[in-house]
Scaffold this active site. Structure first.
Site, short mmCIF file in Angstrom:
data_model
loop_
_atom_site.label_atom_id
_atom_site.label_comp_id
_atom_site.label_asym_id
_atom_site.label_seq_id
_atom_site.Cartn_x
_atom_site.Cartn_y
_atom_site.Cartn_z
N TYR A 15 0.85 -1.24 0.29
CA TYR A 15 -0.19 0.03 -0.03
C TYR A 15 0.95 1.23 0.06
O TYR A 15 -0.10 2.55 0.58
CB TYR A 15 -0.76 0.00 1.13
CG TYR A 15 -1.15 -1.31 1.46
CD1 TYR A 15 -2.48 -1.42 0.75
CD2 TYR A 15 -1.46 -1.98 2.51
CE1 TYR A 15 -3.31 -3.02 0.80
CE2 TYR A 15 -2.24 -2.80 2.51
CZ TYR A 15 -3.51 -3.07 1.76
OH TYR A 15 -3.98 -4.48 2.22
N TYR A 145 -14.86 -4.82 2.47
CA TYR A 145 -13.40 -5.09 2.52
C TYR A 145 -13.07 -6.13 2.94
O TYR A 145 -13.35 -6.33 3.61
CB TYR A 145 -11.84 -3.60 3.05
CG TYR A 145 -10.41 -4.02 2.50
CD1 TYR A 145 -10.17 -3.55 1.70
CD2 TYR A 145 -10.02 -5.35 3.51
CE1 TYR A 145 -8.51 -4.02 1.40
CE2 TYR A 145 -8.70 -5.11 3.66
CZ TYR A 145 -8.12 -5.15 1.87
OH TYR A 145 -7.34 -5.32 2.01
N ASP A 247 -17.34 -12.05 7.99
CA ASP A 247 -15.46 -11.32 7.86
C ASP A 247 -15.52 -10.79 9.71
O ASP A 247 -15.98 -9.64 9.37
CB ASP A 247 -15.66 -10.98 6.80
CG ASP A 247 -14.26 -10.30 6.42
OD1 ASP A 247 -13.50 -11.09 7.67
OD2 ASP A 247 -13.98 -9.40 5.89
N LYS A 276 -6.08 -12.37 11.81
CA LYS A 276 -6.05 -11.41 12.64
C LYS A 276 -5.51 -11.62 14.41
O LYS A 276 -4.11 -12.28 14.74
CB LYS A 276 -6.73 -10.09 12.23
CG LYS A 276 -6.79 -9.54 11.21
CD LYS A 276 -6.93 -7.81 10.80
CE LYS A 276 -6.58 -7.70 9.41
NZ LYS A 276 -5.55 -6.96 9.19
C1 LIG Z 1 -12.25 -7.15 7.49
C2 LIG Z 1 -11.30 -7.78 6.82
N1 LIG Z 1 -11.20 -8.82 6.22
C3 LIG Z 1 -10.10 -9.71 5.26
C4 LIG Z 1 -8.83 -9.13 5.97
C5 LIG Z 1 -7.47 -8.88 4.11
O1 LIG Z 1 -6.88 -10.28 5.43
P1 LIG Z 1 -5.29 -10.08 5.02
O2 LIG Z 1 -4.79 -9.08 5.05
O3 LIG Z 1 -4.81 -10.93 6.29
O4 LIG Z 1 -5.19 -10.86 4.28
C6 LIG Z 1 -8.50 -7.86 6.60
C7 LIG Z 1 -7.66 -7.33 6.19
O5 LIG Z 1 -7.44 -5.78 6.77
C8 LIG Z 1 -9.70 -7.14 6.63
O6 LIG Z 1 -9.57 -5.64 7.84
#
Ligand SMILES: Cc1ncc(COP(=O)(O)O)c(C=O)c1O
Length: 445
Positions: A15, A145, A247, A276
């Site tokens: 990024y 996202y 998610d 995470k």
């Molecule tokens: C809500 C959400 N889903 C999916 C992801 C993607 O995770 P990764 O960066 O570990 O691929 C993120 C990453 O910030 C996220 O905030």
């Protein structure tokens, strides 16, 4: 050559427009302890974004370090095909116990995006097994996202990250969301629910699932949504036979004041994606949890060709699982989900200073997070993206010991859930100083 120069010779940061690094190179960190990151010049930064929303317990936690060493004495990683191990079994048992009741089977991968890919593919294949091959599209929120791989991008709605790749993403349905800060909330919620209902009514035969970030939509701008809104959408999915895919990669493990955000909306999802904070961000690990109903649709004699042909080299990495077990144990024994709720109160109590600033608006809180919009203090209008206001604030914040990395015009704190009242106050005070400096620069331009 110093470390910073060596870094810029070989690394390409995520990024990041690397040209910016000529004047503002990435900080060379030497240590991370508790809430603080410490650079090579011994300047410290409160990890106010929990290292991309992962670190809930602070850095270099002695129990986590001990858990890695313990596991490493046996082995670090072994393949999960044809073999299994105690850390993964223990972790899956624990996850089945603490997640919503539909979550009865755990499928491992190694990051948030892959956890989403797994859910999408499982959902599509499930419908195939049920003779509904046309159910292979998804609905997601405008501004969602879900990650940066092609499938995850396809169900996202964040143009900044993904518009370049539009042509290779697969077709999906988008649906409006409603932020709790919307001045016409009731009217727009009614419209959003009506739009969702119409979409389901018209297209349910081709929709496999609805993917959503419950309560806090992170990278799309820290949009906070109401539990009651999500509850109504989930009920419609049930009515129209559409999977709910929660998610909770960013919201899971106490972040929003409950162990999982879904609990606040009484949603029992068909798929729950976690990553995470699962390992306190110490090692990459992710899970896609699903129901026995979904699992059983794949369970058959080999020649029926119902196997789920998906996996990753680092599936159920044993060190990751050992750390996750320790993370969950600390969460429980130290009552940290409750502390996340306390953090929300501390944030609410200590942010009067922020409200007095004319460069921010729409201050909002959820568990250990807060968010606000940056605006021009002179015109009261939002900044255009060319102004790169977030980048300016990031540079100022570093001087004041806080990591403020706004998403566009949205500033936020995403605090480790171990923060004490004093630490929250200290962080808010540094955030205020940073915003005062930004406001001063903006007014004197
Ligand atoms: C809500 C959400 N889903 C999916 C992801 C993607 O995770 P990764 O960066 O570990 O691929 C993120 C990453 O910030 C996220 O905030």
């Amino acid at each position: 050559m110093n470390w910073s120069t060596r870094n810029l010779k070989v690394n390409w940061h995520p990024y990041t427009q690397m040209k910016d690094c000529e004047n503002d190179p990435p900080v060379v960190l030497e240590k991370a302890v508790g809430l603080k990151l410490i650079d090579e010049n011994q300047h410290y930064y409160y990890d106010t974004v929990s290292s991309w929303w992962c670190n809930i317990l602070g850095h270099s936690h002695p129990k986590i370090t001990e858990a890695i060493h313990r596991q490493l004495k046996d082995f670090g990683h072994v393949m999960f095909g044809g073999f299994t191990h105690k850390p993964a079994i223990t972790l899956s048992e624990k996850l089945v116990e603490i997640t919503p009741s539909n979550c009865e089977r755990i499928f491992y991968s190694d990051n948030g995006s892959t956890a989403i890919e797994v859910a999408l593919k499982m959902s599509i294949q499930y419908w195939q097994h049920k003779g509904k091959e046309n159910k292979n599209k998804f609905i997601s929120f405008d501004g969602a996202y879900h990650g940066d791989t092609i499938g995850a991008m396809s169900v996202s709605g964040t143009d900044l990250f993904h518009s370049t790749f539009h042509a290779v993403c697969f077709e999906n349905f988008k649906t409006p969301t409603v932020s709790i800060t919307d001045p016409n909330y009731d009217q727009n919620e009614a419209k959003a629910i009506a739009a969702f209902k119409t979409l389901l009514k018209t297209h349910h035969h081709e929709i496999a699932g609805f993917v959503f970030e419950p309560l806090v939509m992170g990278a799309g701008g820290m949009i906070h949504t109401k539990p009651s809104f999500l509850k109504q959408l989930a009920a419609l999915c049930k009515e129209y036979n559409i999977h709910t895919i929660a998610d909770e990669i960013a919201t899971g493990f106490g972040r929003t004041g409950t162990l999982f955000a879904c609990e606040q909306a009484s949603i029992n999802p068909d798929f729950l994606c976690l990553s995470k904070a699962l390992t306190n961000g110490t090692l990459p690990l992710a899970v896609t949890c699903t129901s026995s109903e979904i699992y059983n649709a794949f369970y058959a004699d080999y020649n029926e060709h119902k196997t789920f042909y998906h996996g990753h080299t680092f599936t159920a990495n044993a060190l990751g699982c050992a750390i996750a077990n320790e993370t969950l144990s600390i969460l429980e024994t130290e009552n940290l989900v409750q502390n996340s709720r306390h953090i929300e109160s501390y944030l609410r109590e200590s942010t009067d200073s922020l409200r007095s600033l004319s460069c921010i608006s729409n201050l909002r809180f959820k568990g250990s997070t807060l968010a606000f919009e940056l605006k021009n203090p002179v015109t009261n209008k939002a900044f255009t993206s060319e102004k790169r206001i977030g980048y300016q604030l990031f540079k100022i914040g570093k001087k004041h010991h806080v990591i403020l990395r706004p998403l566009g015009n949205t500033g936020y704190l995403y605090l480790p859930i171990v923060c004490s009242k004093e630490e929250v106050q200290q962080i808010v005070s540094h955030t205020y100083e940073s915003l005062v400096e930004l406001e001063h620069e903006l007014k004197n331009r």
